[in-house]
Write a protein that holds these residues in place. Sequence first.
Motif, PDB file in Angstrom:
ATOM      1  N   LYS A   1       0.810  -1.232   0.000  1.00 44.06           N
ATOM      2  CA  LYS A   1       0.000   0.000   0.000  1.00 44.06           C
ATOM      3  C   LYS A   1       0.841   1.279   0.000  1.00 44.06           C
ATOM      4  O   LYS A   1       0.449   2.263  -0.612  1.00 44.06           O
ATOM      5  CB  LYS A   1      -1.011   0.013   1.151  1.00 44.06           C
TER       6      LYS A   1
ATOM      7  N   THR B   1       0.441   7.391   6.961  1.00 47.11           N
ATOM      8  CA  THR B   1      -0.020   7.632   8.340  1.00 47.11           C
ATOM      9  C   THR B   1       0.612   6.649   9.333  1.00 47.11           C
ATOM     10  O   THR B   1       0.611   6.913  10.530  1.00 47.11           O
ATOM     11  CB  THR B   1      -1.561   7.567   8.454  1.00 47.11           C
ATOM     12  N   GLY B   2       1.166   5.544   8.826  1.00 45.03           N
ATOM     13  CA  GLY B   2       1.882   4.617   9.706  1.00 45.03           C
ATOM     14  C   GLY B   2       3.039   5.309  10.413  1.00 45.03           C
ATOM     15  O   GLY B   2       3.374   4.996  11.556  1.00 45.03           O
TER      16      GLY B   2
ATOM     17  N   TYR C   1       2.087   6.809  13.811  1.00 45.77           N
ATOM     18  CA  TYR C   1       2.030   5.826  14.909  1.00 45.77           C
ATOM     19  C   TYR C   1       3.430   5.322  15.250  1.00 45.77           C
ATOM     20  O   TYR C   1       3.747   5.081  16.414  1.00 45.77           O
ATOM     21  CB  TYR C   1       1.087   4.671  14.535  1.00 45.77           C
TER      22      TYR C   1
ATOM     23  N   GLY D   1       7.821  -0.619  13.912  1.00 43.82           N
ATOM     24  CA  GLY D   1       6.513  -1.114  13.470  1.00 43.82           C
ATOM     25  C   GLY D   1       5.762  -1.785  14.607  1.00 43.82           C
ATOM     26  O   GLY D   1       4.554  -1.613  14.786  1.00 43.82           O
TER      27      GLY D   1
ATOM     28  N   ARG E   1      -5.148   7.776  18.895  1.00 40.98           N
ATOM     29  CA  ARG E   1      -5.817   7.934  17.601  1.00 40.98           C
ATOM     30  C   ARG E   1      -6.505   9.296  17.515  1.00 40.98           C
ATOM     31  O   ARG E   1      -6.446   9.964  16.488  1.00 40.98           O
ATOM     32  CB  ARG E   1      -6.797   6.781  17.353  1.00 40.98           C
TER      33      ARG E   1
ATOM     34  N   GLY F   1      -2.894   3.913   5.206  1.00 41.12           N
ATOM     35  CA  GLY F   1      -2.922   3.490   6.601  1.00 41.12           C
ATOM     36  C   GLY F   1      -3.787   2.267   6.828  1.00 41.12           C
ATOM     37  O   GLY F   1      -3.768   1.319   6.023  1.00 41.12           O
TER      38      GLY F   1
ATOM     39  N   ARG G   1       8.602  -7.822   3.157  1.00 40.44           N
ATOM     40  CA  ARG G   1       9.122  -7.049   4.286  1.00 40.44           C
ATOM     41  C   ARG G   1      10.529  -7.520   4.659  1.00 40.44           C
ATOM     42  O   ARG G   1      11.407  -6.726   4.952  1.00 40.44           O
ATOM     43  CB  ARG G   1       8.143  -7.170   5.472  1.00 40.44           C
TER      44      ARG G   1
ATOM     45  N   ARG H   1      -8.282  -4.894  17.351  1.00 40.97           N
ATOM     46  CA  ARG H   1      -8.411  -3.859  18.391  1.00 40.97           C
ATOM     47  C   ARG H   1      -9.803  -3.222  18.327  1.00 40.97           C
ATOM     48  O   ARG H   1     -10.484  -3.245  17.283  1.00 40.97           O
ATOM     49  CB  ARG H   1      -7.312  -2.807  18.226  1.00 40.97           C
TER      50      ARG H   1
HETATM   51  O1   DC Z   1       1.798   0.930   7.912  1.00 43.60           O
HETATM   52  P1   DC Z   1       2.830   0.693   9.002  1.00 43.60           P
HETATM   53  O2   DC Z   1       3.403  -0.690   9.017  1.00 43.60           O
HETATM   54  O3   DC Z   1       3.905   1.730   8.995  1.00 43.60           O
HETATM   55  O4   DC Z   1       2.010   0.870  10.383  1.00 43.60           O
HETATM   56  C1   DC Z   1       2.595   0.615  11.636  1.00 43.60           C
HETATM   57  C2   DC Z   1       1.499   0.367  12.655  1.00 43.60           C
HETATM   58  O5   DC Z   1       0.795   1.581  12.913  1.00 43.60           O
HETATM   59  C3   DC Z   1       0.439  -0.636  12.265  1.00 43.60           C
HETATM   60  O6   DC Z   1       0.774  -1.952  12.633  1.00 43.60           O
HETATM   61  C4   DC Z   1      -0.790  -0.147  12.987  1.00 43.60           C
HETATM   62  C5   DC Z   1      -0.584   1.340  13.119  1.00 43.60           C
HETATM   63  N1   DC Z   1      -1.374   2.136  12.179  1.00 43.60           N
HETATM   64  C6   DC Z   1      -2.694   2.379  12.499  1.00 43.60           C
HETATM   65  O7   DC Z   1      -3.185   1.845  13.491  1.00 43.60           O
HETATM   66  N2   DC Z   1      -3.448   3.186  11.702  1.00 43.60           N
HETATM   67  C7   DC Z   1      -2.946   3.749  10.610  1.00 43.60           C
HETATM   68  N3   DC Z   1      -3.711   4.552   9.867  1.00 43.60           N
HETATM   69  C8   DC Z   1      -1.596   3.490  10.240  1.00 43.60           C
HETATM   70  C9   DC Z   1      -0.844   2.664  11.043  1.00 43.60           C
END
Ligand code: DC
Length: 221
Positions: free
Chosen positions: A18, A36-37, A40, A83, A96, A117, A145, A175
């Motif tokens: 993505k 957006t990851g 976080y 991550g 959030r 995200g 990965r 969650r």
């Molecule tokens: O896309 P990523 O692997 O960089 O995201 C890392 C973590 O962040 C993912 O396991 C859950 C959280 N995340 C989230 O809850 N909501 C988002 N919009 C983006 C990431």
Amino acid sequence: MAVSSFVIAVDGPAASGKGTIATRLGAMFGLPVLDTGLLYRAVGVLTERAGADLDDPDAAGAIAGMLSAEQLDDPALRTRAAGELASRVAIHHKVREALLEFQHVFAAQPDGAVLDGRDIGTVICPEAPAKLYVTATPEVRAERRWKQLKGQGEDVAYADVLADIRKRDARDGGRDAAPMVRAPDAELLDTTEMTIEQAADAARRIVEAARARWKASQEAD
Ligand code: DC
């Protein structure tokens, strides 16, 4: 009512492709892209660096509330450990909520934006005119990965990466706060059997069709 800016929501599990697809779509459609990851990841890493408890919603929420765009450039956010930290703090409603405004401001740019995200099409931008849910089997995602991490110099076993992916899928999808789920109106893009070129091409076609529908609805208003 037609939505006035063209937001492309790209959701999906870890290593589904993505991020690459979002970057390509941004270039194709001339739109800014937000991973957006990273938000976080930054909250997870900064919470840990502060010596605070990752499982404490108040501690992680306070750090999320102070986050600035410059803090997203840190290469430490791209690691496997980051991550995992991200997935842990992402379960907190307070985290959030604190990150909502940043994402809404980004999405509200005049020409539109691409956001990738887990909850963009469901919670952050439910009115987005174009939505994709990008996925692939856990094994294929783990392989991608693993190669990416090795390329970054991380010495890690494939089996451990696969275990991480499965654990993250379970946590992100299970969650209570904004779980990772395909929005009913998101187009499913399964990249298991695709090269990145094929996936980007399929994404482009989905977004072009969505843009044509969105333009027609704007003209009808
Ligand atoms: O896309 P990523 O692997 O960089 O995201 C890392 C973590 O962040 C993912 O396991 C859950 C959280 N995340 C989230 O809850 N909501 C988002 N919009 C983006 C990431």
